[in-house]
Design an enzyme around this catalytic site. Structure first.
Site, PDB file in Angstrom:
ATOM      1  N   HIS A 267       0.872  -1.190   0.000  1.00  0.00           N
ATOM      2  CA  HIS A 267       0.000   0.000   0.000  1.00  0.00           C
ATOM      3  C   HIS A 267       0.906   1.238   0.000  1.00  0.00           C
ATOM      4  O   HIS A 267       1.687   1.428  -0.920  1.00  0.00           O
ATOM      5  CB  HIS A 267      -0.922  -0.115   1.218  1.00  0.00           C
ATOM      6  CG  HIS A 267      -2.063   0.845   1.275  1.00  0.00           C
ATOM      7  ND1 HIS A 267      -2.433   1.655   0.237  1.00  0.00           N
ATOM      8  CD2 HIS A 267      -2.930   1.142   2.292  1.00  0.00           C
ATOM      9  CE1 HIS A 267      -3.478   2.383   0.595  1.00  0.00           C
ATOM     10  NE2 HIS A 267      -3.797   2.097   1.845  1.00  0.00           N
ATOM     11  N   HIS A 306      -2.596  -2.591  -9.782  1.00  0.00           N
ATOM     12  CA  HIS A 306      -3.555  -1.980  -8.872  1.00  0.00           C
ATOM     13  C   HIS A 306      -4.811  -2.832  -8.820  1.00  0.00           C
ATOM     14  O   HIS A 306      -5.206  -3.406  -9.825  1.00  0.00           O
ATOM     15  CB  HIS A 306      -3.918  -0.568  -9.346  1.00  0.00           C
ATOM     16  CG  HIS A 306      -4.462   0.288  -8.263  1.00  0.00           C
ATOM     17  ND1 HIS A 306      -5.789   0.287  -7.925  1.00  0.00           N
ATOM     18  CD2 HIS A 306      -3.848   1.136  -7.416  1.00  0.00           C
ATOM     19  CE1 HIS A 306      -5.963   1.121  -6.921  1.00  0.00           C
ATOM     20  NE2 HIS A 306      -4.814   1.648  -6.583  1.00  0.00           N
ATOM     21  N   ASP A 362       2.623   5.204  -7.081  1.00  0.00           N
ATOM     22  CA  ASP A 362       3.886   5.113  -6.356  1.00  0.00           C
ATOM     23  C   ASP A 362       5.110   4.966  -7.246  1.00  0.00           C
ATOM     24  O   ASP A 362       6.232   5.037  -6.771  1.00  0.00           O
ATOM     25  CB  ASP A 362       3.843   3.925  -5.382  1.00  0.00           C
ATOM     26  CG  ASP A 362       2.868   4.178  -4.264  1.00  0.00           C
ATOM     27  OD1 ASP A 362       2.903   5.289  -3.720  1.00  0.00           O
ATOM     28  OD2 ASP A 362       2.073   3.286  -3.946  1.00  0.00           O
TER      29      ASP A 362
HETATM   30  N1  CMC Z   1       4.553  -7.274 -10.267  1.00  0.00           N
HETATM   31  C1  CMC Z   1       4.416  -8.509 -10.812  1.00  0.00           C
HETATM   32  N2  CMC Z   1       3.280  -9.179 -10.889  1.00  0.00           N
HETATM   33  C2  CMC Z   1       2.189  -8.588 -10.367  1.00  0.00           C
HETATM   34  C3  CMC Z   1       2.233  -7.308  -9.790  1.00  0.00           C
HETATM   35  C4  CMC Z   1       3.471  -6.648  -9.747  1.00  0.00           C
HETATM   36  N3  CMC Z   1       3.573  -5.420  -9.206  1.00  0.00           N
HETATM   37  N4  CMC Z   1       0.998  -6.967  -9.352  1.00  0.00           N
HETATM   38  C5  CMC Z   1       0.197  -8.005  -9.655  1.00  0.00           C
HETATM   39  N5  CMC Z   1       0.921  -8.977 -10.266  1.00  0.00           N
HETATM   40  C6  CMC Z   1       0.403 -10.244 -10.814  1.00  0.00           C
HETATM   41  C7  CMC Z   1       0.118 -11.227  -9.722  1.00  0.00           C
HETATM   42  O1  CMC Z   1       1.234 -12.033  -9.449  1.00  0.00           O
HETATM   43  C8  CMC Z   1      -1.034 -11.999 -10.317  1.00  0.00           C
HETATM   44  O2  CMC Z   1      -0.507 -12.880 -11.273  1.00  0.00           O
HETATM   45  P1  CMC Z   1      -1.157 -14.376 -11.453  1.00  0.00           P
HETATM   46  O3  CMC Z   1      -2.553 -14.104 -11.941  1.00  0.00           O
HETATM   47  O4  CMC Z   1      -0.261 -15.061 -12.418  1.00  0.00           O
HETATM   48  O5  CMC Z   1      -1.127 -14.981 -10.078  1.00  0.00           O
HETATM   49  C9  CMC Z   1      -1.818 -10.934 -11.068  1.00  0.00           C
HETATM   50  O6  CMC Z   1      -0.841  -9.943 -11.439  1.00  0.00           O
HETATM   51  C10 CMC Z   1      -2.937 -10.280 -10.271  1.00  0.00           C
HETATM   52  O7  CMC Z   1      -2.360  -9.767  -9.081  1.00  0.00           O
HETATM   53  P2  CMC Z   1      -3.062  -9.736  -7.673  1.00  0.00           P
HETATM   54  O8  CMC Z   1      -2.043  -9.829  -6.609  1.00  0.00           O
HETATM   55  O9  CMC Z   1      -4.200 -10.722  -7.650  1.00  0.00           O
HETATM   56  O10 CMC Z   1      -3.698  -8.294  -7.698  1.00  0.00           O
HETATM   57  P3  CMC Z   1      -4.239  -7.509  -6.456  1.00  0.00           P
HETATM   58  O11 CMC Z   1      -5.345  -6.688  -6.941  1.00  0.00           O
HETATM   59  O12 CMC Z   1      -4.511  -8.427  -5.306  1.00  0.00           O
HETATM   60  O13 CMC Z   1      -2.987  -6.618  -6.016  1.00  0.00           O
HETATM   61  C11 CMC Z   1      -1.501  -4.844  -5.747  1.00  0.00           C
HETATM   62  C12 CMC Z   1      -2.878  -5.264  -6.236  1.00  0.00           C
HETATM   63  C13 CMC Z   1      -1.385  -3.309  -5.850  1.00  0.00           C
HETATM   64  C14 CMC Z   1      -1.336  -5.215  -4.270  1.00  0.00           C
HETATM   65  C15 CMC Z   1      -0.428  -5.536  -6.619  1.00  0.00           C
HETATM   66  O14 CMC Z   1      -0.559  -5.150  -7.967  1.00  0.00           O
HETATM   67  C16 CMC Z   1       0.988  -5.265  -6.112  1.00  0.00           C
HETATM   68  O15 CMC Z   1       1.475  -5.960  -5.234  1.00  0.00           O
HETATM   69  N6  CMC Z   1       1.683  -4.217  -6.674  1.00  0.00           N
HETATM   70  C17 CMC Z   1       2.983  -3.853  -6.192  1.00  0.00           C
HETATM   71  C18 CMC Z   1       2.847  -3.012  -4.943  1.00  0.00           C
HETATM   72  C19 CMC Z   1       2.359  -1.620  -5.246  1.00  0.00           C
HETATM   73  O16 CMC Z   1       2.846  -0.951  -6.159  1.00  0.00           O
HETATM   74  N7  CMC Z   1       1.417  -1.138  -4.428  1.00  0.00           N
HETATM   75  C20 CMC Z   1       0.882   0.210  -4.563  1.00  0.00           C
HETATM   76  C21 CMC Z   1      -0.546   0.206  -4.955  1.00  0.00           C
HETATM   77  S1  CMC Z   1      -1.104   1.844  -5.479  1.00  0.00           S
HETATM   78  C22 CMC Z   1      -1.029   2.843  -4.108  1.00  0.00           C
HETATM   79  C23 CMC Z   1      -1.874   2.398  -2.977  1.00  0.00           C
HETATM   80  O17 CMC Z   1      -3.100   2.302  -3.117  1.00  0.00           O
HETATM   81  O18 CMC Z   1      -1.313   2.158  -1.924  1.00  0.00           O
END
Ligand code: CMC
Length: 428
Positions: A267, A306, A362
């Site tokens: 986050h 996201h 970010d």
């Molecule tokens: N790098 C590589 N793969 C990713 C990433 C990433 N940053 N984000 C998602 N994926 C992949 C994930 O592994 C999954 O792949 P598969 O379907 O093969 O298992 C797929 O994309 C869907 O991901 P998810 O984890 O189910 O998506 P989510 O909606 O639960 O997670 C998130 C959203 C923001 C936590 C995630 O994209 C992430 O960890 N990003 C990196 C951390 C980040 O930049 N966070 C800031 C978010 S914006 C500011 C805020 O609101 O705080």
């Protein structure tokens, strides 16, 4: 004819008409669907709230597929270009842009509340010299509840307003003190002749000069970053704020929990993680190897992806433009080349394209913060300052919403069935 969903329960052969309103069904309407007399009724299972709306809100609108973000109906691009953080905070909290008189009064109220009680200073001095500023921030916000006991009167409008002024006004002071503490410099008192962001820069960076000279480009850049971070509807920390607040605790205690949620690397801690990642990559040549490791599941590309945006985060676009203006003053951040190349490769790569992973807020914000002289540990704190307005707006909306009650999700119990206690000597 009203929209309805017809459900046939093939366990009983019964049919149910469930009303659809605003594109949703009420989960509690499913309770009437029972397999038999003993059944307490159907519930929904939605880990991480992927498809569950927990409130009606009039504050922030996001269309994730089309990259649209609006506060109270105003597009984020227009606010970033024309508004100030304090005006935007007013909009989020009170629903409308202020008139001239309202803005003057609001600004005056904020200015009147920027100082911290001297005992708060003492409390902050007790932290270790290398304490993470976000840990200091959230602890200090929590400690506020012991200073302002009128904060418990959450249903008293004037008491609530007082806490709003205090929170918006004092968070930059806490953040600046946390920073000065971490580098062993004396705390700088607020200068109320300066703007909200100008005063913040003063409290962070003033040395021996009598009056801190604010650089207008950096002051405006910070305003823009604060506007972009002010609210983002039901994200993890806001849900924490609403969830904790639903127990009717005071707003400081609830906000300490929200700030704790923001601290995490998935986050608000992501901007810090982006910088660490860019440093680790080290040079443009190492990017393909890094991307390969991410695709193999060895870590994530921080600042990408996201839960809601499945296209370019509109905030990231604005930040990218702001970065150019900041770098003209501070000099180019050498990590920018790595970030740009990383983005270029990722946006062409099948792994990221098929998963709709784009840069989020970010990805570039940390580069600006670093160029402005902030250490990476301050990045989540810089997120928390403006998000305070969103947290309180959402908290107040939750409190005044007659449909809300204490947040209490259900569970599907899948553990052991009833069994008898085994004395220690009989356990293998
Ligand atoms: N790098 C590589 N793969 C990713 C990433 C990433 N940053 N984000 C998602 N994926 C992949 C994930 O592994 C999954 O792949 P598969 O379907 O093969 O298992 C797929 O994309 C869907 O991901 P998810 O984890 O189910 O998506 P989510 O909606 O639960 O997670 C998130 C959203 C923001 C936590 C995630 O994209 C992430 O960890 N990003 C990196 C951390 C980040 O930049 N966070 C800031 C978010 S914006 C500011 C805020 O609101 O705080």
């Amino acid at each position: 004819m009203a929209d309805t969903l017809t459900i046939t329960d093939n366990r009983t052969g019964k049919q149910y008409e469930i009303a659809i309103k605003d594109g949703a069904i009420r989960a509690t309407d499913l309770k009437q669907i029972r397999a038999g007399e003993d059944d307490t009724g159907l519930i929904t299972y939605d880990p991480a709230f992927m498809s569950t709306a927990a409130c009606r809100s009039r504050i922030t609108f996001i269309d994730g597929d089309n990259g649209i973000l609006e506060y109270r109906g105003y597009p984020i691009e227009q606010l970033a270009e024309r508004s100030t953080y304090l005006e935007t905070a007013y909009l989020l909290l009170f629903g409308e842009l202020p008139t001239d008189a309202q803005l003057k009064d609001w600004t005056r109220q904020i200015v009147l509340h920027t100082m911290l009680h001297e005992n708060i200073k003492k409390l902050m001095e007790g932290f270790q010299y290398d304490a993470h500023p976000m840990g200091v921030f959230l602890s200090t916000v929590g400690a506020f509840s012991t200073f302002y006991t009128d904060a418990k009167k959450i249903f008293d409008e004037s008491a609530r307003k007082k806490q709003i002024y205090r929170l918006i006004a004092k968070v930059p002071t806490i953040a600046a003190y946390a920073y000065r503490h971490s580098i062993g410099r004396p705390y700088v008192y607020p200068d109320n002749d300066l703007s909200f962001t100008g005063n913040f820069l003063n409290m962070l960076f003033r040395m021996t000069e009598l009056k801190y000279q604010v650089n207008p480009v950096l002051e405006r850049a910070l305003e823009i970053l604060f506007i972009l971070h002010a609210d983002h509807e039901q994200n993890c920390s806001t849900s924490a704020m609403r969830g904790i607040g639903s127990s009717h605790v005071d707003p400081y205690s609830a906000m300490a929990g929200a700030a704790a949620a923001l601290y995490g690397p998935l986050h608000g801690g992501a901007n810090e993680a982006v910088l660490r990642m860019l440093n680790e990559i080290g040079s443009v040549q190492n990017i393909p190897g890094f991307i390969k490791r991410v695709k193999a599941g060895e870590g994530r590309l921080m600042g990408f992806g996201h839960r809601v945006y499945k296209s370019y985060d509109p905030r990231a676009k604005i930040i990218k433009r702001t970065a150019d203006q900041v770098f003209e003053v501070t000099g180019r951040n050498p990590l920018l080349d790595i970030a740009l190349e990383l983005e270029r490769i990722a946006l062409e790569d099948e792994y990221f394209v098929t998963r709709k992973l784009y840069p989020n807020v970010d990805f570039y914000s940390g580069l600006i913060y670093q160029a402005m002289g902030f250490p990476v540990t301050m990045f989540p704190v810089l997120f928390a300052i403006p998000r305070t307005s969103g947290w309180i707006a959402q908290w107040e909306e939750m409190l005044l919403d007659p449909e809300q009650k204490i947040a209490r999700p259900r569970q599907l119990y899948v553990g052991a069935t009833r069994r008898d206690y085994v004395p220690l000597e009989q356990r293998s």
